[in-house]
Design a protein around this motif. Sequence first.
Motif, short mmCIF file in Angstrom:
data_model
loop_
_atom_site.label_atom_id
_atom_site.label_comp_id
_atom_site.label_asym_id
_atom_site.label_seq_id
_atom_site.Cartn_x
_atom_site.Cartn_y
_atom_site.Cartn_z
N VAL A 102 0.83 -1.20 0.00
CA VAL A 102 0.00 0.00 0.00
C VAL A 102 0.87 1.25 0.00
CG1 VAL A 102 -1.58 1.38 1.40
CG2 VAL A 102 -2.02 -1.05 1.06
N GLY A 103 1.88 1.28 0.88
CA GLY A 103 2.76 2.44 0.95
C GLY A 103 3.45 2.71 -0.37
N LEU A 104 3.93 1.65 -1.03
CA LEU A 104 4.64 1.82 -2.30
C LEU A 104 3.71 2.34 -3.39
CD1 LEU A 104 7.27 1.39 -3.91
CD2 LEU A 104 6.50 -0.96 -4.37
N VAL A 105 2.53 1.75 -3.50
CA VAL A 105 1.58 2.18 -4.54
C VAL A 105 1.13 3.61 -4.30
CG1 VAL A 105 -0.71 1.77 -5.51
CG2 VAL A 105 0.81 -0.16 -5.04
N VAL A 106 0.84 3.94 -3.06
CA VAL A 106 0.39 5.30 -2.74
C VAL A 106 1.46 6.32 -3.07
CG1 VAL A 106 -0.16 6.85 -0.83
CG2 VAL A 106 -1.32 4.65 -1.01
#
Length: 299
Positions: A102-106
């Motif tokens: 999630v952190g990477l995609v965001v």
Amino acid sequence: MADTTLSATVPARPGRLREFWRYFRENRGAVIGLYVFAAFVALALFANFIAPYDPTVQNRAATLLPPAWQEGGDWAYPLGTDPLGRDMLSRLLFGARFSFFVGLVVVIIASTSGILIGLIAGFAPKWLDTIIMRIMDIILSFPSLLLALVLVAILGPSLVNAMIAIAIVLQPHYVRLTRAAVMTERAKDYVISAKVAGAKLPRLMFITVLPNCLAPIIVQAALSFSNAILDVAALGFLGMGAQPPTPEWGTMLAEAREFILRAWWVVTFPGLAILITVLAINLMGDGLRDALDPKLKRS
């Protein structure tokens, strides 16, 4: 011969990566944060091989077992089990995978769109720049979690929609940061020289100016990564993010609310995972700021 002697006596300039690491490691907290973050990433990547059980498999005969070192615990479940008999260790390991994904995609969505809009605002006519920045100010005027909740309520509760909402909330920070850096760089001699040489606008934006604006953006990306993990955990806790039985840390906290007094481990371990991960990333962000900001480097 003279040239050879001179080149032998003048020390070679260290590579950029080596210079970056030299400044970065001066911040011990940042180095510790890097090692902790790397350990969590390794655990997330190899969760399939490390986790002793499938994180969604229920064992009704082993519900709310305490950690193995506590009385009544079982070494088959080192960190205990949750109310449905699922292994806490396995769910934490797979939860790390979801949180980092999630952190990477965001960060990718927010930074890409934010940098593009910031570049446009920095080179645009004054009227267009004003419109863009007022829109960003409107977004920033809302509490970030509240705005994310509204967006998820409109899109529907799911992990994908939570990522989109958080990316929209974080985007204005990149826009403002990129625009400020572009406005500073536009007045410098190398940009004026490129204009005189006939460089087109896209080249000025992406080849000439953007590489010199990346240092603060990288620091912002590290901080946005930790904010994304916190926000998705908060949305999961409120039931608006990842949905059960997904082993996401915020969802794990939500499922364990009514068992806080009876089974401390079902709340403590996901909370500690969020705390340690976010703290490690923030410490890394401080180190990145010290290493990438020329004003903070000591000669």
